[in-house]
Design a protein around this motif. Structure first.
Motif, PDB file in Angstrom:
ATOM      1  N   ARG A  33       0.818  -1.094   0.060  1.00 43.34           N
ATOM      2  CA  ARG A  33       0.020   0.019   0.022  1.00 43.34           C
ATOM      3  C   ARG A  33       1.180   1.179   0.107  1.00 43.34           C
ATOM      4  O   ARG A  33       2.109   1.140   0.189  1.00 43.34           O
ATOM      5  CB  ARG A  33      -0.863   0.216   1.227  1.00 43.34           C
ATOM      6  N   ARG A  34       0.327   2.400  -0.367  1.00 39.89           N
ATOM      7  CA  ARG A  34       1.121   3.657  -0.196  1.00 39.89           C
ATOM      8  C   ARG A  34       0.252   4.773   0.543  1.00 39.89           C
ATOM      9  O   ARG A  34      -1.006   4.719   0.582  1.00 39.89           O
ATOM     10  CB  ARG A  34       1.452   4.169  -1.539  1.00 39.89           C
ATOM     11  N   SER A  35       0.911   5.355   1.211  1.00 37.40           N
ATOM     12  CA  SER A  35       0.253   6.417   2.206  1.00 37.40           C
ATOM     13  C   SER A  35      -0.507   7.569   1.392  1.00 37.40           C
ATOM     14  O   SER A  35       0.198   8.031   0.356  1.00 37.40           O
ATOM     15  CB  SER A  35       1.263   6.965   2.938  1.00 37.40           C
ATOM     16  N   GLY A  36      -1.667   7.539   1.490  1.00 33.28           N
ATOM     17  CA  GLY A  36      -2.248   8.696   0.901  1.00 33.28           C
ATOM     18  C   GLY A  36      -2.726   8.155  -0.518  1.00 33.28           C
ATOM     19  O   GLY A  36      -3.192   9.179  -1.511  1.00 33.28           O
ATOM     20  N   ARG A  37      -2.542   7.096  -0.896  1.00 29.99           N
ATOM     21  CA  ARG A  37      -3.122   6.392  -2.264  1.00 29.99           C
ATOM     22  C   ARG A  37      -4.129   5.338  -2.006  1.00 29.99           C
ATOM     23  O   ARG A  37      -3.967   4.541  -1.216  1.00 29.99           O
ATOM     24  CB  ARG A  37      -1.630   5.866  -2.928  1.00 29.99           C
ATOM     25  N   ASP A  38      -4.989   5.348  -2.785  1.00 29.10           N
ATOM     26  CA  ASP A  38      -6.002   4.431  -2.729  1.00 29.10           C
ATOM     27  C   ASP A  38      -5.477   2.991  -3.486  1.00 29.10           C
ATOM     28  O   ASP A  38      -4.855   2.916  -4.267  1.00 29.10           O
ATOM     29  CB  ASP A  38      -7.354   4.857  -3.297  1.00 29.10           C
ATOM     30  N   GLY A  39      -6.243   1.931  -3.045  1.00 31.62           N
ATOM     31  CA  GLY A  39      -6.221   0.550  -3.544  1.00 31.62           C
ATOM     32  C   GLY A  39      -4.767  -0.025  -3.272  1.00 31.62           C
ATOM     33  O   GLY A  39      -4.085   0.425  -2.110  1.00 31.62           O
ATOM     34  N   SER A  76     -10.383  -4.706  -2.870  1.00 31.16           N
ATOM     35  CA  SER A  76     -10.148  -5.996  -1.900  1.00 31.16           C
ATOM     36  C   SER A  76      -9.094  -6.388  -1.746  1.00 31.16           C
ATOM     37  O   SER A  76      -8.340  -6.647  -2.872  1.00 31.16           O
ATOM     38  CB  SER A  76     -11.355  -6.908  -2.675  1.00 31.16           C
ATOM     39  N   GLN A  77      -8.476  -6.759  -0.382  1.00 35.21           N
ATOM     40  CA  GLN A  77      -7.267  -7.630  -0.530  1.00 35.21           C
ATOM     41  C   GLN A  77      -7.081  -8.895  -0.977  1.00 35.21           C
ATOM     42  O   GLN A  77      -6.158  -9.294  -1.781  1.00 35.21           O
ATOM     43  CB  GLN A  77      -6.940  -7.419   1.007  1.00 35.21           C
ATOM     44  N   ASP A 306     -14.221 -11.310  -3.131  1.00 38.86           N
ATOM     45  CA  ASP A 306     -15.113 -11.213  -1.828  1.00 38.86           C
ATOM     46  C   ASP A 306     -16.352 -11.075  -2.533  1.00 38.86           C
ATOM     47  O   ASP A 306     -16.651 -10.063  -3.373  1.00 38.86           O
ATOM     48  CB  ASP A 306     -14.832  -9.846  -0.891  1.00 38.86           C
ATOM     49  N   SER A 307     -17.614 -11.419  -2.001  1.00 39.37           N
ATOM     50  CA  SER A 307     -18.748 -11.455  -2.480  1.00 39.37           C
ATOM     51  C   SER A 307     -19.297 -10.005  -2.606  1.00 39.37           C
ATOM     52  O   SER A 307     -20.014  -9.495  -3.369  1.00 39.37           O
ATOM     53  CB  SER A 307     -19.976 -12.290  -1.818  1.00 39.37           C
ATOM     54  N   LYS A 308     -18.753  -9.187  -1.576  1.00 33.06           N
ATOM     55  CA  LYS A 308     -19.359  -7.599  -1.700  1.00 33.06           C
ATOM     56  C   LYS A 308     -18.992  -7.088  -2.698  1.00 33.06           C
ATOM     57  O   LYS A 308     -19.537  -6.012  -3.001  1.00 33.06           O
ATOM     58  CB  LYS A 308     -18.650  -7.204  -0.190  1.00 33.06           C
ATOM     59  N   SER A 309     -17.753  -7.392  -3.264  1.00 29.05           N
ATOM     60  CA  SER A 309     -17.218  -6.716  -4.435  1.00 29.05           C
ATOM     61  C   SER A 309     -17.689  -6.997  -5.645  1.00 29.05           C
ATOM     62  O   SER A 309     -17.352  -6.536  -6.818  1.00 29.05           O
ATOM     63  CB  SER A 309     -15.510  -6.525  -4.702  1.00 29.05           C
TER      64      SER A 309
END
Length: 321
Positions: A33-39, A76-77, A306-309
């Motif tokens: 991950r990156r601080s301040g970045r999505d995904g 989703s991880q 994941d089923s939620k995504s």
């Protein structure tokens, strides 16, 4: 932000773009991950392997923001881990090929492989587009000059890129964004990656022959697309069928002739029906008749997510296993 370089650590980012390994993911997976970045990000340092194979592994430092085939960010991880597993498998296949574990294919096999790659690549490029919005001239130029040697030559000469000309409905010539060395090199890398991902293991000479024939097939297809666009057609032409392609019905028929158990055949038939339902719900169109590598990978990602995504009417099926 460009990475800084450390003699011991290699390239690294500071501040907002500093990468942090996802601790709950398996070690060595390459999930960050990156601080301040999505995904999520897939990061691998292949500098050691690149030294053993000069000029063959580019980029040596892989840093990719994980996205789906439609360009959407993966949040989703579990889905991100699936992407990393797939990329690690591709890298492993590439290294196996570079280490000499290759196949000396015949001329007929090389022709079939080139046709298969061209069909897969063109299908991916044309998916979801109408012919009037397809940059056929860009595909033509990219295929004709899309080799790593071209990118190296452009960098040495300080080239600003290859000019791509197109025309509007009135016939006036228009200049598109030039093809830069990075885009050309990225194209060459993806063709090799697609080859290994499908399961082919050509040696270096075989890969050169495949890339050359692939380029000619794409150029021929692009010329057909350009002529059709001038006539006002909207549907992109289908890639020339390759001799190794197979349909879903053909696959099930072949399995039936092998004499597999009735229960197994029924399960396979239901799996194809489930795939067709997912494809129609996701793309608002019917499932293509032919097998498609990109489609298979997207479906596999969906199954493992994941089923939620997961959008569409099949989300419940995922949660049920």
């Amino acid at each position: 932000m460009s990475p800084k370089w450390s003699p011991k650590r290699g390239p690294f980012f500071v501040g907002r773009d500093r990468a942090t390994r996802v601790g709950s993911a398996p070690r060595g997976l390459g999930l960050y991950r990156r601080s301040g970045r999505d995904g999520f990000f897939f990061i691998k340092n292949l500098a050691a392997q690149a030294k053993r194979h000069p000029g063959r592994i580019k980029p040596a430092y892989i840093d990719e923001q994980i996205r789906r085939s439609d360009g959407a960010l993966v949040t989703s991880q579990k889905e991100a881990e699936t992407y990393c597993h797939r990329r690690n498998a591709q890298i492993k296949d590439m290294l196996l090929a570079l280490e000499g574990e290759t196949v000396n294919y015949s001329g007929a096999d090389l022709e079939a492989i080139a046709q298969h790659l061209a069909s897969q690549w063109l299908s991916h490029k044309q998916r979801g587009l109408n012919l009037q919005g397809l940059e056929a001239e860009r595909l033509h130029t990219l295929a004709r000059w899309g080799a790593r040697g071209t990118a190296d030559w452009m960098r040495k000469r300080g080239s600003g890129g290859l000019i791509v000309w197109t025309s509007d409905p009135t016939g006036e010539r228009l200049k598109q964004k030039p093809l830069g060395a990075d885009e050309i090199e990225d194209h060459a890398r993806k063709i090799e990656q697609l080859c290994w991902d499908i399961g082919y293991r050509p040696n270096e000479a075989g890969m050169d022959a495949i890339v050359c024939r692939f380029a000619k097939l794409v150029v021929e297809h692009s010329d057909i697309a350009i002529d059709a666009r001038r006539r006002g057609e909207l549907k992109p032409p289908k890639p020339a069928p390759d001799r190794r392609s197979i349909t879903w019905k053909g696959l099930l028929k072949a399995k039936e002739e092998e004499g597999i158990a009735a229960g197994t055949l029924s399960g396979m038939s239901k799996a194809v029906e489930r795939l067709a339902e997912w494809f129609e719900a996701t793309n608002a169109t019917l499932l293509p008749a032919s097998l498609d590598g990109d489609l298979a990978k997207s479906y596999r990602t969906w199954l493992r997510a994941d089923s939620k995504s997961v959008p569409g009417p099949l989300a419940a099926a995922v949660s049920m296993g």
